[in-house]
Structures are given as structure tokens and as C-alpha cells.
Design a protein around this motif. Structure first.
Motif, mmCIF file in Angstrom:
data_model
loop_
_atom_site.group_PDB
_atom_site.id
_atom_site.type_symbol
_atom_site.label_atom_id
_atom_site.label_comp_id
_atom_site.label_asym_id
_atom_site.label_seq_id
_atom_site.Cartn_x
_atom_site.Cartn_y
_atom_site.Cartn_z
ATOM 1 N N ILE A 265 0.831 -1.203 0.000
ATOM 2 C CA ILE A 265 0.000 0.000 0.000
ATOM 3 C C ILE A 265 0.866 1.254 0.000
ATOM 4 C CG2 ILE A 265 -1.612 1.362 1.403
ATOM 5 C CD1 ILE A 265 -2.829 -1.337 2.317
ATOM 6 N N THR A 266 1.859 1.273 0.853
ATOM 7 C CA THR A 266 2.726 2.454 0.969
ATOM 8 C C THR A 266 3.502 2.686 -0.317
ATOM 9 O OG1 THR A 266 2.953 1.960 3.336
ATOM 10 C CG2 THR A 266 4.461 3.577 2.413
ATOM 11 N N GLU A 267 3.992 1.617 -0.926
ATOM 12 C CA GLU A 267 4.725 1.767 -2.179
ATOM 13 C C GLU A 267 3.810 2.257 -3.290
ATOM 14 O OE1 GLU A 267 7.772 1.316 -5.290
ATOM 15 O OE2 GLU A 267 7.490 2.159 -3.291
ATOM 16 N N SER A 268 2.584 1.783 -3.316
ATOM 17 C CA SER A 268 1.651 2.246 -4.342
ATOM 18 C C SER A 268 1.330 3.728 -4.152
ATOM 19 C CB SER A 268 0.364 1.413 -4.308
ATOM 20 O OG SER A 268 -0.446 1.703 -5.418
ATOM 21 N N LEU A 269 1.210 4.155 -2.904
ATOM 22 C CA LEU A 269 0.961 5.572 -2.627
ATOM 23 C C LEU A 269 2.164 6.438 -3.013
ATOM 24 C CD1 LEU A 269 -0.863 5.230 0.811
ATOM 25 C CD2 LEU A 269 -1.849 6.175 -1.289
ATOM 26 N N ARG A 270 3.355 5.868 -2.915
ATOM 27 C CA ARG A 270 4.536 6.594 -3.389
ATOM 28 C C ARG A 270 4.578 6.628 -4.904
ATOM 29 N NH1 ARG A 270 9.099 6.027 -6.091
ATOM 30 N NH2 ARG A 270 8.571 3.846 -6.503
ATOM 31 N N TYR A 271 4.393 5.480 -5.498
ATOM 32 C CA TYR A 271 4.565 5.323 -6.944
ATOM 33 C C TYR A 271 3.491 6.058 -7.732
ATOM 34 C CZ TYR A 271 5.299 2.729 -11.331
ATOM 35 O OH TYR A 271 5.545 2.376 -12.632
ATOM 36 N N ASN A 320 8.116 -1.313 -6.376
ATOM 37 C CA ASN A 320 8.819 -2.336 -5.610
ATOM 38 C C ASN A 320 8.292 -2.361 -4.179
ATOM 39 O OD1 ASN A 320 10.589 -4.093 -4.388
ATOM 40 N ND2 ASN A 320 12.365 -2.734 -4.510
ATOM 41 N N ILE A 321 7.479 -3.366 -3.855
ATOM 42 C CA ILE A 321 6.871 -3.412 -2.528
ATOM 43 C C ILE A 321 7.884 -3.793 -1.441
ATOM 44 C CG2 ILE A 321 4.631 -3.963 -3.533
ATOM 45 C CD1 ILE A 321 4.921 -6.814 -2.519
ATOM 46 N N LEU A 322 9.082 -4.174 -1.840
ATOM 47 C CA LEU A 322 10.142 -4.478 -0.872
ATOM 48 C C LEU A 322 11.108 -3.297 -0.710
ATOM 49 C CD1 LEU A 322 11.007 -8.161 -1.920
ATOM 50 C CD2 LEU A 322 9.433 -7.384 -0.134
ATOM 51 N N ARG A 323 10.727 -2.150 -1.194
ATOM 52 C CA ARG A 323 11.589 -0.954 -1.175
ATOM 53 C C ARG A 323 12.093 -0.663 0.246
ATOM 54 N NH1 ARG A 323 12.717 2.860 -4.608
ATOM 55 N NH2 ARG A 323 11.249 2.018 -6.140
ATOM 56 N N LYS A 324 13.423 -0.475 0.374
ATOM 57 C CA LYS A 324 14.048 -0.301 1.685
ATOM 58 C C LYS A 324 13.882 1.118 2.236
ATOM 59 C CE LYS A 324 17.560 -3.861 0.800
ATOM 60 N NZ LYS A 324 19.013 -4.122 0.621
ATOM 61 N N GLU A 325 13.683 2.103 1.357
ATOM 62 C CA GLU A 325 13.623 3.489 1.826
ATOM 63 C C GLU A 325 12.311 3.818 2.525
ATOM 64 O OE1 GLU A 325 15.076 3.872 -2.520
ATOM 65 O OE2 GLU A 325 14.006 2.402 -1.302
ATOM 66 N N ILE A 326 11.341 2.919 2.438
ATOM 67 C CA ILE A 326 10.012 3.183 2.991
ATOM 68 C C ILE A 326 9.781 2.342 4.235
ATOM 69 C CG2 ILE A 326 7.543 2.801 2.579
ATOM 70 C CD1 ILE A 326 7.918 3.765 -0.221
ATOM 71 N N ASP A 327 9.307 3.010 5.278
ATOM 72 C CA ASP A 327 8.931 2.310 6.504
ATOM 73 C C ASP A 327 7.430 2.497 6.702
ATOM 74 O OD1 ASP A 327 8.507 1.244 8.971
ATOM 75 O OD2 ASP A 327 9.994 2.459 10.024
ATOM 76 N N PRO A 328 6.627 1.461 6.457
ATOM 77 C CA PRO A 328 5.171 1.613 6.583
ATOM 78 C C PRO A 328 4.714 1.931 8.004
ATOM 79 C CG PRO A 328 5.753 -0.690 6.249
ATOM 80 C CD PRO A 328 6.998 0.101 6.034
ATOM 81 N N LYS A 329 5.598 1.713 8.991
ATOM 82 C CA LYS A 329 5.236 2.015 10.380
ATOM 83 C C LYS A 329 5.187 3.519 10.637
ATOM 84 C CE LYS A 329 7.129 -2.297 12.237
ATOM 85 N NZ LYS A 329 8.177 -2.904 13.119
ATOM 86 N N THR A 330 5.937 4.282 9.850
ATOM 87 C CA THR A 330 5.972 5.742 10.058
ATOM 88 C C THR A 330 5.358 6.521 8.888
ATOM 89 O OG1 THR A 330 8.201 5.870 9.107
ATOM 90 C CG2 THR A 330 8.044 5.616 11.499
ATOM 91 N N ALA A 331 5.005 5.827 7.823
ATOM 92 C CA ALA A 331 4.539 6.502 6.602
ATOM 93 C C ALA A 331 3.229 7.251 6.791
ATOM 94 C CB ALA A 331 4.394 5.496 5.463
ATOM 95 N N GLY A 337 8.016 9.181 5.137
ATOM 96 C CA GLY A 337 9.108 9.275 4.183
ATOM 97 C C GLY A 337 8.633 9.446 2.756
ATOM 98 N N ILE A 338 7.305 9.629 2.574
ATOM 99 C CA ILE A 338 6.742 9.901 1.251
ATOM 100 C C ILE A 338 5.939 11.202 1.333
ATOM 101 C CG2 ILE A 338 6.678 7.484 0.539
ATOM 102 C CD1 ILE A 338 3.718 7.400 1.241
ATOM 103 N N SER A 339 5.683 11.800 0.179
ATOM 104 C CA SER A 339 5.026 13.115 0.181
ATOM 105 C C SER A 339 3.509 13.035 0.026
ATOM 106 C CB SER A 339 5.598 13.962 -0.959
ATOM 107 O OG SER A 339 5.216 13.423 -2.216
ATOM 108 N N SER A 340 2.980 11.836 -0.128
ATOM 109 C CA SER A 340 1.581 11.664 -0.533
ATOM 110 C C SER A 340 0.561 12.271 0.416
ATOM 111 C CB SER A 340 1.283 10.177 -0.714
ATOM 112 O OG SER A 340 2.245 9.574 -1.557
#
Length: 401
Positions: A265-271, A320-331, A337-340
Motif C-alpha cells: 500500500i505504501t509503495e503504491s501511494l509513493r509510486y 517495488n513493494i520491498l523498497r528499503k527506503e520506505i517504513d510503513p510504520k511511520t509513513a 518518508g513519502i510526500s503523498s
């Protein structure tokens, strides 16, 4: 400064190419058709939400004509006081205990309406209705009037995207808003007399500095919630299923390990965030990467471009749902760590609700569909400038037994 034109056919067909151009060549440029200055680098967009030089006065013309004065356009202490009234309803124990069952029930009822058909139009039959249904339930409004709220939401949402300032779109939205106000005026009077535990009752019984919240402020908050909460979740869900179908390896990973759902979910919101840009207005001249923005200037913060900034994300144009730069716990907090969802004091108050809606909806749909694909092998086209989303989402699937 070079100008990229948001209204050109090439831009609307593929804005992601232009995001790269912004980063590499035009981190700041003047957009003449909208008389605005455009920023796209992650650090500049983040600053535009956190630095008080960048104000929310844009909403005085973007939202106030429709919704009246709302929390979203307030700054400083006024914003904090109004935000504190509603925050408990969107976070923590109250959100989990009261709202989670409503969200599950909403998803289940919409999926049941598929009636075992092998082809559905996911946007029309699910994503476009689901978040409005959830918000109507949270506010404690009559479920039988869902069609009214959906209609008002659809018409007013067009004004939020009306960056070309079409008077026809504004007129239609204002007419819909007048119908909404007439409806809500009676509901609010009744709720003030007989409050319950729903969010509308919280607003009807709240006071700020000892003063009861005025009726027009309550109406404005509810209509803005319907628009902002409905539109973002609708488009985010549709985009997520498009992303998963275009990346079958990622879908297979998620199928194999449901604990990856938050990451997906977090990666999709970034992408592919639902909102690609948001406005701010400068209170004084300010230096950003690429030059200076004058005082009292409209600034376009390119949220989607910031999420594709190669200085922040490795291979940013890959899903990439395994992206290391994203932490879904703080997103979904101020430490995102995303601007969404924005940053700082104007971080979206409904971020955790949106996350919960997406978790429930995606899990319910994946549990219902054993296999699914684009109907007729046709990849849905993305449309939109201010917000961007699949134009339609026809899906062929097999029911999970």
C-alpha cells in the motif's frame, strides 16, 4: 525559467517523463497558464509543508467558494485548535474500535453485490463508492442517502481539480453544494438536540475557546472530508490494483505473504499517489533549489514528482513493494518518508483512516478473487493532472473457493 505546460497533450499522457525533466533541469520553473511557481524535489516539497513562509491561502479560492472556511486552509494556532477537535476520531483506539467494523462491513456489502459475475468495473462498483460509504457511516449519516452524498462528492471534486478555472465547473459544484447545505442544515439541528457517538455529533457538541462550532463550519468540515477522503482513497485503490496487475511478480509476492500488505500500500501511494500536486502561497520571497520565489506567489508542490526523486529513492520509477527506503510504520505519521499525505502541521489528518480503508479493501478483494486480470487484456489509461488515476478498471476474475 523554462516552462513545462501541464495542459499539453504530451504532459497529460505521461507526466512522469516531465517529473524527471523537472528534477534534472528545472527544479523551479514558472508555469504561465496558472501563474504559479513549480517545485518538484523532495526536500523543497517537504519544506513547503513545514516552513510557515508557505501558507495555505490557496484554499481561499480553491475550496472556500465551495466548502466555506475549513480547517485545511487555516494556519498556526487556529489550525491546531480545530485539528485537535477531530484528531481523536481518526487515530488510535477510537479509530480501531469504532471505525474498523464499519469499514469491513462496507467492503463486504460492495463485494457481495458483484453476485459472482466474472467481470466487474472496479472503479464504478467498488473504489468510487467504498470511501464515501465509510465517511457517511463515520459521520452517522443515513445510509439510504449514500447516492446523494456520492453525487455531491462527484460534482464538488471537479472544482478541486479545476486548475484551468472553468466557470462552468465552479457553477455546477456550487449548485451541488447548495443542495448539500439544505440537507445538512436539518441534520445538524437534529444532531445538536440528540447527539450520539458519531463524528458529526463530536463536531456538533465541540467548542473552541468556549465557543460552539458554528453550523457553517461543521458543514464545511463534513463536505471537505467527503471530498478529500473520498477522492484520495478511491483513486489510490484503483491505482494500486492497476500497479499490481502491471507488476505480476509483486502481486505474487503479496499473495504469498500477506504481511507485505502495508508495504504494498505504501509503495503504491509513493509510486502513484492520488494527488499529484498541491498548492501553497508564499508570505514573503523565499529561496528554493533553482532560484527564488517572490512573495504572494502561488506555488505548485509536485507531490508525485517528489515521490520519484532519485536523490531520495533508489530506482524511483520502479514499483517495488520491498523498497528499503520506505517504513510503513511511520509513513502515516508526521515522520513519513513519502510526500503523498503532506508533512508537518498540515500532514493529512485522515492518513491512518485511508491506510485502514486500503488494508481492508485490498485484503477483502484479494480474498474474493482467486485470479484476476484486465478485462480484454486492456490496460486502463491513467488520466488527470491535479489528481491522477485509472480512467476505468474493468477486471475479469475467478471467485476464490
Amino acid at each position: 525559467m523554462h516552462s513545462i505546460n501541464f495542459f499539453s497533450e504530451d504532459y497529460q499522457e505521461n507526466p512522469y517523463y516531465y517529473y524527471q525533466q523537472m528534477h534534472e533541469r528545472y527544479p523551479l520553473f514558472y508555469h504561465e497558464p496558472t501563474d504559479s511557481y513549480v517545485i518538484s524535489l523532495f526536500e523543497d516539497v517537504e519544506r513547503a509543508f513545514k516552513d510557515p513562509i508557505f501558507t495555505s491561502q490557496n484554499y481561499s479560492w480553491q475550496m472556500e467558494p465551495i466548502h466555506g472556511v475549513t480547517m485545511i486552509q487555516m494556519d498556526g494556532r487556529e489550525h491546531a485548535k480545530n485539528r485537535n477537535v477531530v484528531v481523536p476520531s481518526f487515530r488510535g483506539k477510537e479509530l480501531l474500535e469504532q471505525t474498523f467494523p464499519m469499514i469491513q462491513q462496507s467492503a463486504a456489502s460492495l463485494i457481495a453485490a458483484f453476485n459472482g459475475r466474472d467481470v466487474i468495473e472496479l472503479r464504478k462498483e467498488f473504489t468510487n463508492i467504498f470511501p464515501i460509504k465509510v465517511i457517511v457511516d463515520i459521520l452517522g449519516l443515513p445510509g439510504e442517502d449514500l447516492h446523494l452524498f456520492h453525487r455531491w462528492y462527484t460534482l464538488t471534486s471537479r472544482q478541486f481539480e479545476n486548475i484551468a478555472n472553468s466557470p462552468e465547473i465552479l457553477h455546477t459544484a456550487m449548485a451541488a453544494m447548495e443542495e448539500y447545505r439544505q440537507y445538512m442544515s436539518q441534520v445538524i439541528d437534529e444532531r445538536k438536540e440528540h447527539p450520539g457517538t458519531d463524528l458529526l455529533s463530536v463536531l456538533c457538541t465541540a467548542s473552541i475557546d468556549g465557543v460552539e462550532m458554528p453550523k457553517d463550519r461543521i458543514m464545511g468540515f463534513c463536505s471537505a472530508l467527503l471530498q478529500a477522503g473520498g477522492e484520495t482513497t478511491d483513486k489510490a485503490l484503483a491505482s494500486m490494483f492497476r500497479n499490481l496487475l502491471l507488476n505480476p511478480d509483486q502481486l505474487a509476492l503479496l499473495r504469498q505473504d500477506k504481511t507485505l500488505l502495508d508495504r504494498a500500500i505504501t509503495e503504491s501511494l509513493r509510486y502513484s499517489p492520488p494527488a499529484h500536486m498541491i498548492y501553497r502561497v508564499t508570505s514573503e520571497k523565499v529561496q528554493v533549489t533553482g532560484g527564488e520565489i517572490p512573495a504572494n506567489a502561488t506555488v505548485v508542490c509536485m507531490l508525485a514528482a517528489a515521490n520519484r526523486d532519485a536523490s531520495k529513492f533508489e530506482k524511483p520509477d520502479e514499483f517495488n513493494i520491498l523498497r528499503k527506503e520506505i517504513d510503513p510504520k511511520t509513513a502515516y505519521s508526521g515522520a513519513t518518508g513519502i510526500s503523498s499525505f503532506g508533512f508537518g502541521r498540515h500532514f493529512c489528518v485522515g492518513a491512518q483512516l485511508a491506510k485502514m480503508e486500503m488494508q481492508v479493501a485490498v485484503e477483502a478483494l484479494l480474498d474474493h478473487m482467486a485470479e484476476f486480470e484486465f478485462a480484454d487484456n486492456k490496460v486502463p489509461r491513467e488520466i488527470g493532472i491535479f489528481t491522477r488515476y485509472p480512467e476505468s478498471m474493468s477486471i475479469r476474475y475467478k471467485v476464490k473457493i
